[in-house]
Scaffold this active site. Structure first.
Site, PDB file in Angstrom:
ATOM      1  N   LYS A  72       0.836  -1.211   0.000  1.00 49.44           N
ATOM      2  CA  LYS A  72       0.000   0.000   0.000  1.00 49.44           C
ATOM      3  C   LYS A  72       0.868   1.257   0.000  1.00 49.44           C
ATOM      4  O   LYS A  72       0.654   2.161  -0.798  1.00 49.44           O
ATOM      5  CB  LYS A  72      -0.894   0.013   1.247  1.00 49.44           C
ATOM      6  CG  LYS A  72      -1.553   1.357   1.485  1.00 49.44           C
ATOM      7  CD  LYS A  72      -2.422   1.379   2.721  1.00 49.44           C
ATOM      8  CE  LYS A  72      -1.679   1.700   3.996  1.00 49.44           C
ATOM      9  NZ  LYS A  72      -1.394   3.129   4.214  1.00 49.44           N
TER      10      LYS A  72
ATOM     11  N   ASP B 148      -4.595  13.035  13.016  1.00 48.02           N
ATOM     12  CA  ASP B 148      -5.378  11.811  13.141  1.00 48.02           C
ATOM     13  C   ASP B 148      -5.019  11.146  14.462  1.00 48.02           C
ATOM     14  O   ASP B 148      -4.448  11.783  15.346  1.00 48.02           O
ATOM     15  CB  ASP B 148      -5.169  10.880  11.937  1.00 48.02           C
ATOM     16  CG  ASP B 148      -3.711  10.514  11.726  1.00 48.02           C
ATOM     17  OD1 ASP B 148      -2.905  10.710  12.657  1.00 48.02           O
ATOM     18  OD2 ASP B 148      -3.371  10.037  10.638  1.00 48.02           O
TER      19      ASP B 148
HETATM   20  N1  EPU Z   1       6.826  14.828  10.193  1.00 50.17           N
HETATM   21  C1  EPU Z   1       6.952  16.181  10.463  1.00 50.17           C
HETATM   22  N2  EPU Z   1       6.888  17.051   9.414  1.00 50.17           N
HETATM   23  C2  EPU Z   1       6.701  16.639   8.133  1.00 50.17           C
HETATM   24  C3  EPU Z   1       6.580  15.257   7.878  1.00 50.17           C
HETATM   25  C4  EPU Z   1       6.638  14.372   8.934  1.00 50.17           C
HETATM   26  O1  EPU Z   1       7.122  16.593  11.607  1.00 50.17           O
HETATM   27  O2  EPU Z   1       6.674  17.491   7.232  1.00 50.17           O
HETATM   28  C5  EPU Z   1       6.900  13.885  11.309  1.00 50.17           C
HETATM   29  C6  EPU Z   1       5.597  13.120  11.516  1.00 50.17           C
HETATM   30  O3  EPU Z   1       4.668  13.864  12.260  1.00 50.17           O
HETATM   31  C7  EPU Z   1       6.067  11.884  12.222  1.00 50.17           C
HETATM   32  C8  EPU Z   1       7.425  11.625  11.573  1.00 50.17           C
HETATM   33  O4  EPU Z   1       7.828  12.874  10.995  1.00 50.17           O
HETATM   34  O5  EPU Z   1       6.238  12.150  13.580  1.00 50.17           O
HETATM   35  C9  EPU Z   1       7.431  10.550  10.504  1.00 50.17           C
HETATM   36  O6  EPU Z   1       6.421  10.772   9.546  1.00 50.17           O
HETATM   37  P1  EPU Z   1       6.591  10.329   8.038  1.00 50.17           P
HETATM   38  O7  EPU Z   1       6.538  11.557   7.198  1.00 50.17           O
HETATM   39  O8  EPU Z   1       7.757   9.426   7.905  1.00 50.17           O
HETATM   40  O9  EPU Z   1       5.268   9.475   7.807  1.00 50.17           O
HETATM   41  P2  EPU Z   1       4.279   9.514   6.580  1.00 50.17           P
HETATM   42  O10 EPU Z   1       5.019   9.638   5.303  1.00 50.17           O
HETATM   43  O11 EPU Z   1       3.195  10.504   6.863  1.00 50.17           O
HETATM   44  C10 EPU Z   1       4.318   6.935   6.175  1.00 50.17           C
HETATM   45  C11 EPU Z   1       3.316   5.819   6.096  1.00 50.17           C
HETATM   46  C12 EPU Z   1       2.789   5.473   7.470  1.00 50.17           C
HETATM   47  C13 EPU Z   1       3.955   5.118   8.363  1.00 50.17           C
HETATM   48  C14 EPU Z   1       4.981   6.266   8.380  1.00 50.17           C
HETATM   49  C15 EPU Z   1       6.226   5.972   9.177  1.00 50.17           C
HETATM   50  C16 EPU Z   1       2.285   6.101   3.945  1.00 50.17           C
HETATM   51  C17 EPU Z   1       1.064   6.419   3.170  1.00 50.17           C
HETATM   52  N3  EPU Z   1       2.191   6.211   5.257  1.00 50.17           N
HETATM   53  O12 EPU Z   1       3.621   8.082   6.675  1.00 50.17           O
HETATM   54  O13 EPU Z   1       1.954   4.312   7.299  1.00 50.17           O
HETATM   55  O14 EPU Z   1       3.485   4.878   9.669  1.00 50.17           O
HETATM   56  O15 EPU Z   1       5.393   6.558   7.020  1.00 50.17           O
HETATM   57  O16 EPU Z   1       6.869   4.880   8.661  1.00 50.17           O
HETATM   58  O17 EPU Z   1       3.314   5.738   3.380  1.00 50.17           O
HETATM   59  C18 EPU Z   1      -0.018   2.991   7.533  1.00 50.17           C
HETATM   60  O18 EPU Z   1       0.314   2.346   6.554  1.00 50.17           O
HETATM   61  O19 EPU Z   1      -0.981   2.657   8.262  1.00 50.17           O
HETATM   62  C19 EPU Z   1       0.711   4.215   7.867  1.00 50.17           C
HETATM   63  C20 EPU Z   1       0.203   5.120   8.668  1.00 50.17           C
END
Ligand code: EPU
Length: 420
Positions: free
Chosen positions: A26, A120
């Site tokens: 996904k 969320d």
């Molecule tokens: N963060 C910031 N600023 C930003 C971006 C992120 O502070 O601009 C912080 C977030 O708040 C968090 C951390 O950095 O504390 C990591 O977030 P990240 O950006 O890595 O997560 P994401 O890209 O939003 C993806 C997956 C998540 C998974 C996370 C961590 C997708 C669609 N989602 O989210 O998967 O938990 O990486 O590995 O790829 C799931 O599949 O259920 C899911 C939530």
């Protein structure tokens, strides 16, 4: 059907056996779909899981003017010359991952209007790193009425050091930098296998990306990309979910198509807990006697133990021998499912980012609610080792991330039924 509707009934199950096919990832396919914005023409993606998140991303692309058709596990995406560079609130609200269209839209169309995703159950989820890194390539943003409006006449390569190896920020930046003028270096980049998958698709489209999968990615911008045919990597979190099911129920199962090399740390942890897991030519073989030992768990960016594995591991610890301390290092929240496990008799105390889980021999089936995809999966795992019946509402969340979940579980011997 909304994510909050749908129910599953899980009853105690022992001795799982057989084979279960692991679908495409996904968290990879959503970004690969967004990447098709970067090149006009017909793209073909194989091994695409049938998930509501994929349908939602298809709806977003359609709203922008792309034409998405599915035949079995293959998606064909026609990207016309003119598209509407906008991600409406209604879709972003449903699926935060919609934010990954920002980078490709700015790089290819020069403008983007994307609704700001809200928080969320994981807590407040900012997009500051996405915006700051795109700004350093030359994009300019304004925000009003809940939307980010971005413009970029021509992006220019530069050096970016991310404050944290954010998966989404790395992906947005990568998809913008491939069409920027000159060289971009991303330091402290996320190293998840899904990033490497995205880079491999972009390279097939004609991009020049080196180092994806490591913490330094170098991108030499090109003038144009071409459409691509690409096969999505297997879903390591779906695989982990079936490993957790075997762990608590006991038995012997092969995960067809799974990649052990994408789950090294998890496999190590599950080994410590008493499972035997090894790669085979078909995928990954797993065996458990159903008697688990506790261990401590700390979530970290890849290659550490993924935050998405954590709810599954907590569910396993509730019935393991001993005490396990679980620390969440990625998200501020993400403990809501714990109150539901406690309703099932689990002995868990939380303090800030930590949870202390004292294992008990068996949980007690109860009506519980899934608040997100992995929380729902954790409750299913718990239900497998709970006396009586566990009635999980909000099971629609599972359909966002798992294809035919209850059917696949039944195939290997889990007593699970779906109710409307
Ligand atoms: N963060 C910031 N600023 C930003 C971006 C992120 O502070 O601009 C912080 C977030 O708040 C968090 C951390 O950095 O504390 C990591 O977030 P990240 O950006 O890595 O997560 P994401 O890209 O939003 C993806 C997956 C998540 C998974 C996370 C961590 C997708 C669609 N989602 O989210 O998967 O938990 O990486 O590995 O790829 C799931 O599949 O259920 C899911 C939530």
């Amino acid at each position: 059907m909304s994510s909050d509707s749908g129910r599953l009934v899980v009853r105690p199950s022992e001795g799982l056996h057989g084979e279960v096919p692991i679908a495409g990832a996904k968290n990879s396919v959503l970004k690969l779909m967004a990447a098709t914005v970067l090149a006009e023409g017909t793209h073909v993606l194989h091994n695409v899981p049938d998930l509501t998140d994929v349908t939602d991303m298809a709806e977003l692309l359609s709203a922008m003017g792309l034409v998405v058709t599915r035949e079995g596990a293959t998606l064909t995406i026609e990207r016309p010359a003119d598209i509407v560079p906008e991600a409406p609130y209604e879709l972003v609200e449903r699926m935060r991952a919609s934010i990954v269209v920002l980078g490709p839209l700015l790089a290819k169309v020069g403008e983007a209007r994307v609704a700001v995703p809200g928080g969320d159950d994981f807590g407040h989820r900012p997009i500051d790193m996405h915006l700051a890194s795109l700004e350093s390539l030359g994009a300019r943003f304004t925000s009003s009425h809940g939307f980010i409006q971005g413009r970029a006449d021509q992006l220019h390569g530069t050096s970016v050091v991310l404050d944290f190896p954010s998966v989404g920020a790395t992906e947005n930046l990568l998809m913008a930098a491939v069409l920027a003028k000159g060289t971009t270096t991303i330091d402290n980049a996320a190293r998840e296998p899904e990033i490497a998958d995205l880079a491999s698709m972009l390279n097939r489209m004609g991009a020049q990306v080196v180092g994806a999968g490591s913490s330094t990615i170098e991108i030499e911008g090109v003038a144009e990309l071409t459409p691509v045919e690409h096969t999505v990597i297997p879903d390591r979190i779906e695989a982990a979910t079936f490993l957790a099911a075997v762990g608590v129920a006991g038995g012997e199962v092969t995960l067809l198509g799974a990649r052990a090399d994408h789950m090294d740390m998890l496999i190590q942890k599950l080994g410590t807990m008493g499972m035997r897991i090894s790669p085979t030519p078909e995928g990954v073989w797993a065996m458990s006697k159903g008697e688990l030992r506790s261990t401590d768990i700390s979530t970290l960016p890849y290659p550490g133990v993924a935050t998405d594995y954590k709810p599954l591991l907590v569910a396993m610890l509730t019935v393991a021998d001993g005490i396990g301390i679980v620390t969440e290092n990625i998200f501020g929240g993400r403990f809501r499912y714990i109150s539901e496990l406690v309703r099932m008799g689990a002995d868990i105390r939380t303090e800030g980012h930590h949870a202390v889980v004292r294992g008990i021999p068996a949980l007690s089936g109860a009506p519980v609610r899934a608040s997100d995809i992995r929380a729902g999966a954790a409750l299913v795992i718990a239900g497998i080792r709970a006396e009586g019946e566990t009635l999980i509402s909000g099971a629609g969340h599972l359909d966002r991330g798992y294809e035919r979940f209850d059917e696949k579980l039944r195939d290997i011997g889990v007593d699970v039924t779906r109710l409307p």
